[in-house]
Design a protein around this motif. Sequence first.
Motif, PDB file in Angstrom:
ATOM      1  N   SER A  65       0.855  -1.197   0.000  1.00 27.36           N
ATOM      2  CA  SER A  65       0.000   0.000   0.000  1.00 27.36           C
ATOM      3  C   SER A  65       0.883   1.236   0.000  1.00 27.36           C
ATOM      4  CB  SER A  65      -0.882   0.022   1.251  1.00 27.36           C
ATOM      5  OG  SER A  65      -1.540   1.264   1.375  1.00 27.36           O
ATOM      6  N   THR A  66       0.484   2.223  -0.738  1.00 27.03           N
ATOM      7  CA  THR A  66       1.102   3.554  -0.639  1.00 27.03           C
ATOM      8  C   THR A  66       0.102   4.516  -0.021  1.00 27.03           C
ATOM      9  OG1 THR A  66       2.509   3.166  -2.551  1.00 27.03           O
ATOM     10  CG2 THR A  66       2.106   5.470  -1.950  1.00 27.03           C
ATOM     11  N   THR A  68      -3.209   4.242   1.223  1.00 27.56           N
ATOM     12  CA  THR A  68      -3.993   3.963   2.428  1.00 27.56           C
ATOM     13  C   THR A  68      -3.111   4.009   3.675  1.00 27.56           C
ATOM     14  OG1 THR A  68      -5.319   2.513   1.022  1.00 27.56           O
ATOM     15  CG2 THR A  68      -5.664   2.350   3.407  1.00 27.56           C
ATOM     16  N   HIS A 147     -13.198  -2.104   1.175  1.00 29.83           N
ATOM     17  CA  HIS A 147     -12.179  -1.068   1.395  1.00 29.83           C
ATOM     18  C   HIS A 147     -12.970   0.186   1.790  1.00 29.83           C
ATOM     19  CE1 HIS A 147      -8.607   1.216   1.211  1.00 29.83           C
ATOM     20  NE2 HIS A 147      -8.153   0.903   0.013  1.00 29.83           N
TER      21      HIS A 147
HETATM   22  N1   CP Z   1      -6.333   2.911  -3.355  1.00 27.09           N
HETATM   23  C1   CP Z   1      -5.505   2.209  -2.549  1.00 27.09           C
HETATM   24  O1   CP Z   1      -5.932   1.428  -1.718  1.00 27.09           O
HETATM   25  O2   CP Z   1      -4.188   2.441  -2.779  1.00 27.09           O
HETATM   26  P1   CP Z   1      -2.988   1.754  -1.970  1.00 27.09           P
HETATM   27  O3   CP Z   1      -2.994   0.284  -2.352  1.00 27.09           O
HETATM   28  O4   CP Z   1      -1.744   2.461  -2.441  1.00 27.09           O
HETATM   29  O5   CP Z   1      -3.239   1.916  -0.512  1.00 27.09           O
END
Ligand code: CP
Length: 322
Positions: A65-66, A68, A147
């Motif tokens: 993840s970046t 979130t 999510h």
């Molecule tokens: N949209 C989202 O969940 O991005 P990340 O996977 O970077 O958290």
Amino acid sequence: MSRGFTQLDANGRLRHLITLDDVPRPVLVELLDRAQGYLSPAGSLPPRGEDLAGWTVANLFAEPSTRTRASFELAAVRLGADTINLDVMLSSRAKGESIIDTIYTLQEMQVNVFVIRDAEAGIHEYVARHVGPGVSVISGGEAHLSHPTQGLLDALTIRQCMGGFDGLVVTIAGDVRRSRVARSAHRALSTLGVAEIRIVAPPVMMPDAAEFAGARRVGSLDDGIAGADVVMMLRIQRERATGAGATDLVDYHQNYGLTAARLGRASPRAIVMHPGPMNRGVEITSDVADGPQSMIRRQVANGVAVRMAVLAHFAAARGRPA
Ligand code: CP
């Protein structure tokens, strides 16, 4: 969620946030209103608060993840909390420790909120059933299922750009079958009263008929985008693909990629959204992703505000820890 479990407390406020499935409209609206209050004009310092002073928020991410992960940490810090970021793959779980033992260990360090991203369906509820009375669980992503904070930030972005939800046509296109983003967006937007949700996907990426109640299913992106007010593009979830064979990306782009020409079929006021990470040149071209109708960067800014709103909601519902 399974029978007998609720993420709401006796006052109808969130005790946990694992899914948007049973979150009533007034709570969604309250979270969007709170989030709006945590946005500052471009170039100014981000809003801060003391709502979480004395709290500790632990990020437990077992998938990459970046957005979130970074935004939950920023949200917690900006509200005065201490934070722990545990890379689950480098934690003692890699040595065989169960998730519950990890949770119990961190609870002894007085963690108040666990933000969990995991590929295993059901693990968030399982943890929520085991945490102490003053401890909350927030999903940062659950398998292909949910999510919730992404659904909230998507709703906030749409409300900002469109002024509300009445009468809107929202098209969600791409690998809908394996997308937790699509499921949470569909849930949030349905509860908030969007008139028409279209899901567009090739047959192998179309969800089962029992899912996405009320949504219109369209096989062609050209048809699915026609007249839409919001076009939400999704990447192919290759990490969740099982034995379906590789997708020909050139062919996919030809049929399901959002180009400027295709976007011209949408409403003239249409906005383009994407949860990220994007695969430029596959589901979306760079000129669209960076173009004037794109709200993709605004979604990121809204992500911090929404996560602040969720944390502040918990603080308001529960009061400060003793
Ligand atoms: N949209 C989202 O969940 O991005 P990340 O996977 O970077 O958290």
